[in-house]
Design a protein around this motif. Structure first.
Motif, PDB file in Angstrom:
ATOM      1  N   ALA C  38     -22.444  -4.048  27.601  1.00  0.00           N
ATOM      2  CA  ALA C  38     -22.276  -3.239  26.392  1.00  0.00           C
ATOM      3  C   ALA C  38     -23.071  -3.833  25.228  1.00  0.00           C
ATOM      4  CB  ALA C  38     -20.792  -3.146  26.031  1.00  0.00           C
ATOM      5  N   VAL C  40     -25.735  -5.755  25.295  1.00  0.00           N
ATOM      6  CA  VAL C  40     -27.181  -5.611  25.489  1.00  0.00           C
ATOM      7  C   VAL C  40     -27.596  -4.161  25.262  1.00  0.00           C
ATOM      8  CG1 VAL C  40     -29.052  -5.772  27.181  1.00  0.00           C
ATOM      9  CG2 VAL C  40     -27.386  -7.619  27.001  1.00  0.00           C
ATOM     10  N   ARG C  41     -26.809  -3.208  25.796  1.00  0.00           N
ATOM     11  CA  ARG C  41     -27.144  -1.793  25.601  1.00  0.00           C
ATOM     12  C   ARG C  41     -27.138  -1.418  24.131  1.00  0.00           C
ATOM     13  NH1 ARG C  41     -23.954   1.380  30.504  1.00  0.00           N
ATOM     14  NH2 ARG C  41     -24.681  -0.063  32.090  1.00  0.00           N
ATOM     15  N   ARG C  42     -26.218  -2.012  23.379  1.00  0.00           N
ATOM     16  CA  ARG C  42     -26.139  -1.700  21.953  1.00  0.00           C
ATOM     17  C   ARG C  42     -27.190  -2.453  21.136  1.00  0.00           C
ATOM     18  NH1 ARG C  42     -20.809  -0.003  19.110  1.00  0.00           N
ATOM     19  NH2 ARG C  42     -19.871   1.340  20.688  1.00  0.00           N
TER      20      ARG C  42
END
Lengths: 194, 94, 93
Positions: C38, C40-42
């Motif tokens: 989460a 890294v995705r954000r």
């Protein structure tokens, strides 16, 4: 001690506290984390790709030519992560055996195989398989003939590898879904034969 | 920009052992291998970690090494994915 | 030269392979994995920065901690460096 569990109790508590603080400050959401956990707990079925390649020669050619594109025919994608990855399919034959590792960390085709097993992340596997693959494979119970060429693939960048195992003898009559049930995770990493 | 190396070309892993984040395993540094394929163009991780405003995007090559050259023993090959700036053309006779 | 760069290193012993080999030993490990995904995705931190943070652990600590302990320590280290975490959890440095 990389397999150690000695701090489990306190770490579980600390992880909950960090999650709670990040959720409270809006950096992540509980729903987002739950969705990721659900996806990770859903068994990955990359075996479907292998089974399809065994029964469909044209798909096999497309998979070996451009696996990144070919798996999209079956609803998989290498673009679901944080950055696009490339998939390369490695064909095992009677003469060549492929095996995959990531010596620097733990790069693995999660989109097809799910989160990796503990041994894949262990220092023992990462350090040894590039130097003495035949000895490592024999610890998995896989004894290769001396005439078989061994190719080790260290996934050190944005490429992920999927081993296409040899189809077991005597399975000519089996339907695709029954073939898929024969295909193991270790077979697709290259640490088992089928 | 064209790829600097071609399939079949011999290349030397020339990255020095400088501090920081690099994706060239030390066991291939200083060794010569053969380019098997180009595996796309990707952002250089070293630049991302160094927080460069415009990190380099480079070809990444699959480079095969003979175990005998790496370890002094073994009949297998090891293939590593290496960013272009980790590599130099191998000198003749190496 | 960093401690994670173990290809060819001697002395890690035999493999430990079991019949089932589930990806996670405990539920908190799955939670750490999800948390890193989460973040890294954000774009809170880059995957390369996360790897770098694991690699710059003191070598003795790296070798004494389990895989997901390293992930958790690197995560809290990065969050603290960015001023995004106050909770008292293990970190490096």
């Amino acid at each position: 001690m990389s397999e150690g569990h000695h701090h489990d109790g306190s770490i579980a508590q600390q992880v909950r506290e960090v999650e709670a603080e990040l959720e409270a400050s809006g950096i992540v959401s509980a729903a987002e984390l739950e969705a990721i956990l659900d996806a990770m707990r859903t068994p990955a079925d990359g075996a479907r790709v292998v089974a399809h390649a065994w029964v469909d020669a044209a798909f096999r050619e497309r998979l070996l030519g451009d696996a990144t594109a070919a798996i999209e025919e079956l609803g998989y994608s290498m673009h679901g992560g944080v950055r696009p990855q490339m998939l390369v399919a490695l064909e095992n034959t009677e003469a060549v055996h492929n095996v995959v590792v990531c010596t620097l960390c733990s790069c693995y085709p999660i989109a097809l195989l799910g989160p990796s097993p503990p041994w894949y992340k262990s220092e023992a596997y990462r350090s040894r398989v590039v130097r003495e693959p035949r000895a490592v494979l024999s610890e998995f119970g896989l004894e290769l003939a001396e005439t078989v060429e061994v190719r080790v693939w260290d996934a050190s960048a944005e490429t992920r590898y999927l081993v296409l195992p040899l189809r077991p003898r005597g399975t000519d009559e089996l339907a695709e879904e029954h073939l898929a049930a024969l295909i193991t995770r270790n077979g697709m990493i290259g640490t088992a034969s089928l | 920009m064209d790829d600097r190396f071609r399939t079949g070309e011999r290349v030397l892993v020339s990255l020095p052992d400088s501090p920081g984040h690099h994706r060239a395993p030390r066991y291939v540094r200083g060794h010569v291998g053969t380019v098997l394929a180009v595996h796309g163009r990707h952002v250089l991780p070293d630049d991302v970690v160094a927080r460069m405003a415009e990190p380099h995007v480079e070809p990444v090559y699959a480079v095969a090494f003979a175990a005998g050259a790496l370890w002094g023993a073994g009949d297998h090959t090891v293939t590593v994915n290496l960013w272009e700036s980790y590599l130099e053309p191998a000198e003749e006779g190496r | 030269m960093r401690v994670n760069d173990v290809g060819g290193m001697e002395g890690f012993g035999a493999l430990s392979v079991s019949e089932s080999d589930p990806p996670f030993h405990a539920d908190w490990e799955a939670h750490v994995h999800a948390l890193v995904s989460a973040l890294v995705r954000r774009g809170v931190f880059a995957l390369d920065e996360f790897r770098d943070t694991i690699e710059r652990m003191p070598p003795t600590d790296y070798l004494e901690t389990s895989y997901y302990e390293r992930w958790f320590r690197a995560t809290t280290t990065l969050l603290r460096e960015r001023g995004l975490l106050s909770a008292d959890a293990p970190a490096d440095g």
